[in-house]
Motif scaffolding. Structure first.
Motif, PDB file in Angstrom:
ATOM      1  N   ILE A 148      59.726  69.649  52.553  1.00 61.15           N
ATOM      2  CA  ILE A 148      60.566  68.502  52.188  1.00 61.15           C
ATOM      3  C   ILE A 148      59.702  67.304  51.823  1.00 61.15           C
ATOM      4  O   ILE A 148      59.905  66.656  50.789  1.00 61.15           O
ATOM      5  CB  ILE A 148      61.513  68.138  53.349  1.00 61.15           C
ATOM      6  CG1 ILE A 148      62.478  69.280  53.632  1.00 61.15           C
ATOM      7  CG2 ILE A 148      62.297  66.863  53.017  1.00 61.15           C
ATOM      8  CD1 ILE A 148      63.368  69.043  54.829  1.00 61.15           C
ATOM      9  N   ILE A 149      58.720  67.011  52.669  1.00 60.16           N
ATOM     10  CA  ILE A 149      57.837  65.869  52.412  1.00 60.16           C
ATOM     11  C   ILE A 149      57.028  66.102  51.144  1.00 60.16           C
ATOM     12  O   ILE A 149      56.852  65.195  50.322  1.00 60.16           O
ATOM     13  CB  ILE A 149      56.911  65.623  53.611  1.00 60.16           C
ATOM     14  CG1 ILE A 149      57.739  65.205  54.831  1.00 60.16           C
ATOM     15  CG2 ILE A 149      55.880  64.551  53.281  1.00 60.16           C
ATOM     16  CD1 ILE A 149      56.924  65.018  56.099  1.00 60.16           C
ATOM     17  N   GLY A 150      56.554  67.332  50.962  1.00 58.16           N
ATOM     18  CA  GLY A 150      55.750  67.643  49.782  1.00 58.16           C
ATOM     19  C   GLY A 150      56.511  67.496  48.486  1.00 58.16           C
ATOM     20  O   GLY A 150      55.919  67.200  47.434  1.00 58.16           O
ATOM     21  N   SER A 151      57.818  67.679  48.539  1.00 60.07           N
ATOM     22  CA  SER A 151      58.646  67.549  47.332  1.00 60.07           C
ATOM     23  C   SER A 151      58.909  66.099  46.973  1.00 60.07           C
ATOM     24  O   SER A 151      59.340  65.794  45.852  1.00 60.07           O
ATOM     25  CB  SER A 151      59.987  68.277  47.539  1.00 60.07           C
ATOM     26  OG  SER A 151      59.773  69.655  47.775  1.00 60.07           O
ATOM     27  N   GLY A 152      58.663  65.189  47.911  1.00 60.86           N
ATOM     28  CA  GLY A 152      58.835  63.767  47.632  1.00 60.86           C
ATOM     29  C   GLY A 152      60.269  63.296  47.703  1.00 60.86           C
ATOM     30  O   GLY A 152      61.201  64.080  47.918  1.00 60.86           O
ATOM     31  N   GLU A 153      60.429  61.998  47.541  1.00 62.66           N
ATOM     32  CA  GLU A 153      61.771  61.420  47.565  1.00 62.66           C
ATOM     33  C   GLU A 153      62.547  61.825  46.315  1.00 62.66           C
ATOM     34  O   GLU A 153      61.982  62.004  45.241  1.00 62.66           O
ATOM     35  CB  GLU A 153      61.689  59.895  47.660  1.00 62.66           C
ATOM     36  CG  GLU A 153      61.123  59.404  48.997  1.00 62.66           C
ATOM     37  CD  GLU A 153      61.123  57.898  49.100  1.00 62.66           C
ATOM     38  OE1 GLU A 153      61.550  57.375  50.144  1.00 62.66           O
ATOM     39  OE2 GLU A 153      60.700  57.240  48.135  1.00 62.66           O
ATOM     40  N   ASP A 201      56.445  56.027  52.319  1.00 61.43           N
ATOM     41  CA  ASP A 201      56.859  56.342  50.953  1.00 61.43           C
ATOM     42  C   ASP A 201      55.914  57.336  50.289  1.00 61.43           C
ATOM     43  O   ASP A 201      56.316  58.101  49.414  1.00 61.43           O
ATOM     44  CB  ASP A 201      56.926  55.065  50.113  1.00 61.43           C
ATOM     45  CG  ASP A 201      58.042  54.127  50.558  1.00 61.43           C
ATOM     46  OD1 ASP A 201      58.973  54.621  51.244  1.00 61.43           O
ATOM     47  OD2 ASP A 201      57.983  52.941  50.240  1.00 61.43           O
ATOM     48  N   GLU A 202      54.651  57.321  50.699  1.00 59.90           N
ATOM     49  CA  GLU A 202      53.654  58.228  50.104  1.00 59.90           C
ATOM     50  C   GLU A 202      53.687  59.607  50.745  1.00 59.90           C
ATOM     51  O   GLU A 202      52.953  60.516  50.330  1.00 59.90           O
ATOM     52  CB  GLU A 202      52.254  57.637  50.250  1.00 59.90           C
ATOM     53  CG  GLU A 202      52.032  56.342  49.474  1.00 59.90           C
ATOM     54  CD  GLU A 202      52.695  55.140  50.137  1.00 59.90           C
ATOM     55  OE1 GLU A 202      52.905  55.199  51.387  1.00 59.90           O
ATOM     56  OE2 GLU A 202      53.026  54.166  49.431  1.00 59.90           O
ATOM     57  N   GLY A 203      54.530  59.786  51.781  1.00 61.22           N
ATOM     58  CA  GLY A 203      54.631  61.083  52.427  1.00 61.22           C
ATOM     59  C   GLY A 203      53.708  61.270  53.615  1.00 61.22           C
ATOM     60  O   GLY A 203      53.530  62.393  54.096  1.00 61.22           O
TER      61      GLY A 203
END
Length: 277
Positions: free
Chosen positions: A121-126, A174-176
């Motif tokens: 999820i985090i790797g896919s970004g917002e 925001d940068e993960g």
């Protein structure tokens, strides 16, 4: 109990759809009250009092006679009673059906959501359905509690509720980068996961209304010995407004941000989203 997700009521408002379902169950129940409850009651009556009746009939003959006269003036009060009892039982089955349907959809939704790995999820970004927040109330720059951060959390949840739902991760920049919840924990009386969950749900209740709480689910992930709060938001079955400084505001998810709609835009979206007349 009768609350259901948008998937159930895709073509109508939830209330209209729920009323249709309850009405149909009540109607079937009323019908069964005549053709099922009435005969059973009469059969019991026959078994107990047949020997005392002036005319002797077989059970079948007795039932036919009673049912054939069910809608006469003399029997209408009893028939109405059976229709009423059957309708009440039908309403009960309707409420159970709605609750069961919502539970099944909720379980399926959460199963799909929980199957997604935090790193993925985090790797896919917002995105339209994913938002990162470093903290919920602690201003990292000013090193103090900042109420406006709480408002940003509520805005994001409201936007997800009014759109297609989504995941809000708290403790992720925001940068993960995962920074955890320790900064927020230290601002709470109960500085742990339970205290944080209570704090978030209270925020939802106060800012978005208690009716929104059933659509908000909180779980926690642990990464590098740091806690991350994951708020899984379902699509709401009704428009959700954010209470801000005494004013109700309407937010919607657009791309990877939550935007406020003006009155005209909000009314149009509400009409289209929930098929309101």
């Amino acid at each position: 109990m009768v609350a259901t997700t948008l998937k159930i009521f895709a073509k109508h408002t939830p209330m209209i759809k729920a009323l249709k379902i309850l009405t149909s169950h009540a109607g079937v129940g009323g019908f069964l009250g005549i053709v099922f409850l009435h005969p059973i009651t009469m059969a019991i009556y026959w078994l107990e009092f047949n020997h005392m009746l002036p005319e002797r009939h077989t059970l079948w003959e007795f039932l036919v006679i009673r049912l054939s006269s069910a809608f006469t003036v003399e029997m209408m009060h009893m028939t109405t009673m059976f229709i009423g009892v059957g309708s009440i039982l039908g309403l009960g089955s309707g409420f159970y059906y709605l609750a069961l349907t919502r539970s099944n959809i909720l379980l399926t939704t959460l199963k799909d959501q929980l199957g997604a790995d935090l790193e993925v999820i985090i790797g896919s970004g917002e995105s339209e359905t994913v938002e990162f927040k470093a903290t919920s109330r602690w201003d990292l720059r000013r090193e103090c509690v900042e109420k406006n951060l709480e408002l940003m959390i509520a805005k994001t949840i409201a936007a997800f509720l009014n759109h297609r739902g989504g995941d809000l991760l708290i403790g992720v920049t925001d940068e993960g980068t995962i920074i955890g919840l320790d900064w927020d924990y230290k601002t709470l009386k109960k500085s742990n996961r339970d205290g944080f969950e209570l704090y978030i749900m209270t925020l939802v209740k106060n800012k978005l209304g208690a009716a929104s709480c059933p659509f908000v689910h909180i779980i926690f992930h642990s990464a590098n010995e740091l806690d991350v709060c994951r708020i899984i938001v379902e699509p709401s079955e009704h428009p959700v407004y954010l209470l801000d400084s005494g004013f109700s505001k309407y937010y919607l998810r657009s791309g990877n941000s939550s935007i406020q709609l003006d009155i005209e835009q909000a009314m149009k979206h509400i009409k289209d989203r929930w098929k309101l007349n």
